[in-house]
Design a protein around this motif. Sequence first.
Motif, PDB file in Angstrom:
ATOM      1  N   LEU A 165       9.101   8.051  13.264  1.00  0.00           N
ATOM      2  CA  LEU A 165       7.944   8.329  12.421  1.00  0.00           C
ATOM      3  C   LEU A 165       6.843   8.930  13.281  1.00  0.00           C
ATOM      4  N   VAL A 166       6.405  10.130  12.931  1.00  0.00           N
ATOM      5  CA  VAL A 166       5.308  10.789  13.629  1.00  0.00           C
ATOM      6  C   VAL A 166       4.074  10.644  12.752  1.00  0.00           C
ATOM      7  N   THR A 167       3.060   9.937  13.252  1.00  0.00           N
ATOM      8  CA  THR A 167       1.901   9.602  12.437  1.00  0.00           C
ATOM      9  C   THR A 167       0.634   9.679  13.285  1.00  0.00           C
ATOM     10  N   PHE A 168      -0.521   9.327  12.683  1.00  0.00           N
ATOM     11  CA  PHE A 168      -1.781   9.439  13.417  1.00  0.00           C
ATOM     12  C   PHE A 168      -1.868   8.386  14.522  1.00  0.00           C
ATOM     13  N   GLU A 169      -1.664   7.118  14.154  1.00  0.00           N
ATOM     14  CA  GLU A 169      -1.701   6.027  15.123  1.00  0.00           C
ATOM     15  C   GLU A 169      -0.750   4.947  14.644  1.00  0.00           C
ATOM     16  N   THR A 170      -0.249   4.163  15.578  1.00  0.00           N
ATOM     17  CA  THR A 170       0.855   3.262  15.255  1.00  0.00           C
ATOM     18  C   THR A 170       0.429   1.938  14.628  1.00  0.00           C
ATOM     19  N   ALA A 171      -0.716   1.401  15.016  1.00  0.00           N
ATOM     20  CA  ALA A 171      -1.049   0.011  14.709  1.00  0.00           C
ATOM     21  C   ALA A 171      -0.955  -0.335  13.228  1.00  0.00           C
ATOM     22  N   SER A 172      -1.655   0.405  12.379  1.00  0.00           N
ATOM     23  CA  SER A 172      -1.709   0.036  10.964  1.00  0.00           C
ATOM     24  C   SER A 172      -0.388   0.315  10.251  1.00  0.00           C
ATOM     25  N   GLY A 230       0.775  -1.234   0.000  1.00  0.00           N
ATOM     26  CA  GLY A 230       0.000   0.000   0.000  1.00  0.00           C
ATOM     27  C   GLY A 230       0.798   1.272   0.000  1.00  0.00           C
ATOM     28  N   GLY A 231       2.115   1.173  -0.092  1.00  0.00           N
ATOM     29  CA  GLY A 231       2.958   2.362  -0.166  1.00  0.00           C
ATOM     30  C   GLY A 231       3.164   2.805  -1.604  1.00  0.00           C
ATOM     31  N   THR A 232       3.992   3.820  -1.783  1.00  0.00           N
ATOM     32  CA  THR A 232       4.272   4.388  -3.106  1.00  0.00           C
ATOM     33  C   THR A 232       5.774   4.543  -3.284  1.00  0.00           C
ATOM     34  N   ARG A 251       1.745  19.409   8.149  1.00  0.00           N
ATOM     35  CA  ARG A 251       2.812  18.491   7.764  1.00  0.00           C
ATOM     36  C   ARG A 251       2.313  17.093   7.448  1.00  0.00           C
ATOM     37  N   GLY A 252       1.333  16.607   8.182  1.00  0.00           N
ATOM     38  CA  GLY A 252       0.879  15.241   8.022  1.00  0.00           C
ATOM     39  C   GLY A 252       1.920  14.271   8.564  1.00  0.00           C
ATOM     40  N   PRO A 253       1.712  12.963   8.400  1.00  0.00           N
ATOM     41  CA  PRO A 253       2.686  11.976   8.876  1.00  0.00           C
ATOM     42  C   PRO A 253       4.055  12.202   8.254  1.00  0.00           C
ATOM     43  N   HIS A 254       5.110  12.077   9.064  1.00  0.00           N
ATOM     44  CA  HIS A 254       6.451  12.377   8.577  1.00  0.00           C
ATOM     45  C   HIS A 254       7.496  11.713   9.462  1.00  0.00           C
ATOM     46  N   TRP A 255       8.662  11.494   8.904  1.00  0.00           N
ATOM     47  CA  TRP A 255       9.807  11.022   9.676  1.00  0.00           C
ATOM     48  C   TRP A 255      10.549  12.222  10.247  1.00  0.00           C
ATOM     49  N   LEU A 256      10.961  12.107  11.497  1.00  0.00           N
ATOM     50  CA  LEU A 256      11.695  13.161  12.198  1.00  0.00           C
ATOM     51  C   LEU A 256      13.070  12.631  12.576  1.00  0.00           C
ATOM     52  N   THR A 257      14.109  13.358  12.199  1.00  0.00           N
ATOM     53  CA  THR A 257      15.481  12.963  12.529  1.00  0.00           C
ATOM     54  C   THR A 257      15.979  13.739  13.743  1.00  0.00           C
ATOM     55  N   TYR A 258      16.601  13.018  14.679  1.00  0.00           N
ATOM     56  CA  TYR A 258      17.249  13.614  15.840  1.00  0.00           C
ATOM     57  C   TYR A 258      18.759  13.637  15.588  1.00  0.00           C
ATOM     58  N   ALA A 310      10.550   6.308  -1.237  1.00  0.00           N
ATOM     59  CA  ALA A 310       9.183   5.803  -1.181  1.00  0.00           C
ATOM     60  C   ALA A 310       8.401   6.524  -0.091  1.00  0.00           C
ATOM     61  N   SER A 311       7.127   6.198  -0.002  1.00  0.00           N
ATOM     62  CA  SER A 311       6.296   6.711   1.086  1.00  0.00           C
ATOM     63  C   SER A 311       5.403   5.589   1.588  1.00  0.00           C
ATOM     64  N   ASP A 312       5.098   5.614   2.872  1.00  0.00           N
ATOM     65  CA  ASP A 312       4.223   4.597   3.438  1.00  0.00           C
ATOM     66  C   ASP A 312       2.760   4.941   3.117  1.00  0.00           C
ATOM     67  N   PRO A 313       1.803   4.107   3.479  1.00  0.00           N
ATOM     68  CA  PRO A 313       0.401   4.364   3.119  1.00  0.00           C
ATOM     69  C   PRO A 313      -0.159   5.672   3.675  1.00  0.00           C
ATOM     70  N   THR A 314       0.464   6.246   4.709  1.00  0.00           N
ATOM     71  CA  THR A 314      -0.013   7.517   5.257  1.00  0.00           C
ATOM     72  C   THR A 314       0.649   8.720   4.583  1.00  0.00           C
ATOM     73  N   GLY A 315       1.642   8.474   3.721  1.00  0.00           N
ATOM     74  CA  GLY A 315       2.315   9.555   3.015  1.00  0.00           C
ATOM     75  C   GLY A 315       3.667   9.944   3.558  1.00  0.00           C
ATOM     76  N   ALA A 316       4.132   9.336   4.635  1.00  0.00           N
ATOM     77  CA  ALA A 316       5.449   9.657   5.196  1.00  0.00           C
ATOM     78  C   ALA A 316       6.543   9.139   4.270  1.00  0.00           C
ATOM     79  N   VAL A 317       7.513  10.003   3.942  1.00  0.00           N
ATOM     80  CA  VAL A 317       8.550   9.689   2.957  1.00  0.00           C
ATOM     81  C   VAL A 317       9.788   9.120   3.635  1.00  0.00           C
ATOM     82  N   PHE A 318      10.362   8.080   3.010  1.00  0.00           N
ATOM     83  CA  PHE A 318      11.616   7.500   3.486  1.00  0.00           C
ATOM     84  C   PHE A 318      12.394   6.997   2.280  1.00  0.00           C
ATOM     85  N   GLY A 319      13.690   6.795   2.471  1.00  0.00           N
ATOM     86  CA  GLY A 319      14.528   6.255   1.418  1.00  0.00           C
ATOM     87  C   GLY A 319      14.882   4.805   1.695  1.00  0.00           C
ATOM     88  N   VAL A 320      15.343   4.123   0.660  1.00  0.00           N
ATOM     89  CA  VAL A 320      15.822   2.745   0.783  1.00  0.00           C
ATOM     90  C   VAL A 320      17.163   2.669   0.076  1.00  0.00           C
TER      91      VAL A 320
END
Length: 267
Positions: free
Chosen positions: A156-163, A104-106, A210-217, A123-133
């Motif tokens: 990853l900061v998103t709406f809920e973790t389960a899905s 379900g990702g892109t 912003r919507g779901p997104h990855w946050l780097t520390y 790529a991005s996960d089903p919620t739209g958060a972008v990551f590289g491979v």
Amino acid sequence: MTESRGSADSAGGAHARRAPGTPCWVSLMVHALTATEDFYGALFGWEFRPGPLQLGPNVRALLDGQEVAGIGQLPPDRRLSVAWTPYLASDDVDRTAETVRLCGGTVGVGPLDADEAGRMAIASDPTGAVFGVCQGTARLRTAVTGVPGTPAWNELVTFETASVVKFYESVFGYEQDPVVSADFDYVTLHVDGRPVAGVLGAGQRLPRTRGPHWLTYFGVGDTDATLRQVVDLGGGILKPAHDSAHGRVATVTDPEGTVFSVIQSPR
């Protein structure tokens, strides 16, 4: 959130194989490359050298001569928002990209070969958060960690973790370690029993802009001093410094509005 520790790749040098799913690199695409170099160079002590030609105008950030991150120039007509993007290791980028689609990702970029950087995709996960491979043996990887000025953790900061955790588990084979709490939705992702990233379910607290997104520390030696420097260099403070179980942490922006966090390890 937790953080990674260590000073260099313990598995045989800067370009050793990393287990699938392990964060291995971070990159940033910006509108003003030179100004961005000035900001992070002053903040983290980074120096810069040209990156792979196939990726367009871009530089590699170096700390004590070791690569720690990449920064690229967006085309002038692309008025996109800017964000730090983590790259996750894979033994086979093409197979991982296909799994992303099936789950379900892109896949937005690649898979492609980028000179000495190796084979990679974005790529991005089903919620739209972008990551590289990136390929498990590619040269695209942070060569030193666990010291100020290097990536310390990705979350990853998103709406809920389960899905969404099911997605990353299916793609990268992560083991889960959820925090059981009525008011805190958090899952730590493990590879070979080792924590490598986190997923925070922010619910209604997730910024709508912003919507779901990855946050780097990024690790720093003194969080409070770093915040003063961020402001002096034209950045901003989103979340002031506060103490956590893993160190003193804050969330800031660079002059282009890129959000990232800084963390000072407990002494």
